[in-house]
Design an enzyme around this catalytic site. Structure first.
Site, PDB file in Angstrom:
ATOM      1  CE1 TYR A   1      -4.015  -2.088   1.273  1.00 15.24           C
ATOM      2  CE2 TYR A   1      -2.248  -3.309   2.332  1.00 15.24           C
ATOM      3  CZ  TYR A   1      -3.553  -3.223   1.912  1.00 15.24           C
ATOM      4  OH  TYR A   1      -4.404  -4.282   2.133  1.00 15.24           O
TER       5      TYR A   1
ATOM      6  CG  ASP B   1     -11.322   5.573   7.972  1.00 11.60           C
ATOM      7  OD1 ASP B   1     -12.194   5.994   8.778  1.00 11.60           O
ATOM      8  OD2 ASP B   1     -11.554   4.701   7.118  1.00 11.60           O
TER       9      ASP B   1
ATOM     10  NE  ARG C   1      -9.988   1.198   8.394  1.00 10.05           N
ATOM     11  CZ  ARG C   1     -11.051   0.698   9.016  1.00 10.05           C
ATOM     12  NH1 ARG C   1     -11.670   1.403   9.949  1.00 10.05           N
ATOM     13  NH2 ARG C   1     -11.502  -0.503   8.713  1.00 10.05           N
TER      14      ARG C   1
END
Length: 242
Positions: free
Chosen positions: A91, A105, A197
């Protein structure tokens, strides 16, 4: 009836969809779409095209506020979903330091603020080393993890307390690519089941502050790369036209 299509992907590549043999499609998931939304859209388009029921599934959920690579399995390829899900993921993203949100988030508003005056670029880069290797991680309560057969985010959104057991994860790359406080850009390569997250939330605590995920893009699943993915709208249009 011919149950196959040759779809033109980016950079001149062809993406074969053979309903009998099965197919794996690399799709760039749009922002604010759930992974299931993408599956449903593609399934409906294929079923209209071939006028029959077609199995379609995804290999690895992406949060609605994340974008990037989603592996879509069609037909007999759905039998391989678990093997694709077990692959490592990579990512790129941005974290916001100095604050937290209940969802970790942008889905929920900031609930707490923290000092950032002590945070230096050197501290940020040094702290990433603490997260490399194998460890246990607690998934966010705003997630699709199931407890007693139900996704925990449904309880979390109602304000109910949720208890989730930590999971074994592994991170073999955690690289800081840019620092413009309070925003920090990063790249992560990790095992199945890793929540970015949660990683960002825990990273903020390790800095003696707080952090939440500002944006996220999945760029790799195993050897599959976002560079070979097709945009969802383009895919649907080609299915309809051919």
């Amino acid at each position: 009836m011919n149950l196959s299509l040759q779809l033109q992907a980016q950079a001149g590549r062809l993406m074969p969809i053979d309903i009998e043999k099965g197919a794996v499609l690399l799709v760039n998931k749009p922002y604010e779409w759930t992974s299931f939304d993408v599956v449903k859209k593609i399934r409906n388009a294929l079923q209209r095209k071939f006028n029959r029921k077609i199995k379609v599934g995804h290999a690895g959920t992406l949060d609605p506020l994340a974008t990037g690579l989603l592996l879509i399995c069609v037909g007999k390829a759905t039998k391989a979903i678990e093997s694709f899900t077990n692959l490592d993921k990579e990512y790129t993203g941005t974290m916001h330091l100095g604050a937290t949100t209940p969802s970790f988030d942008l889905e929920t508003p900031v609930d707490k603020n923290f000092p950032v005056e002590h945070i230096t670029p050197e501290l940020v880069r040094e702290t990433t080393k603490k997260f490399l290797g194998e460890s246990k991680q607690s998934p966010p309560v705003f997630s699709a993890v199931k407890v007693d057969g139900k996704p925990v985010y449904k309880k979390a959104r109602k304000g109910h307390h949720v208890e989730i057991k930590p999971r074994n994860i592994s991170i073999d790359l955690f690289e800081i690519t840019d620092i413009q406080l309070p925003l920090v850009k990063f790249r992560v390569r990790c095992s199945k089941g890793t929540y970015i997250r949660s990683l960002v939330h825990d990273f903020g605590k390790a800095l003696g502050s707080g952090a939440y995920l500002h944006d996220l893009c999945r760029i790799k699943i195993g050897e599959f790369s976002i560079e070979k993915a097709i945009e969802l709208n383009e895919l649907i249009q080609q299915i309809s036209e051919r």
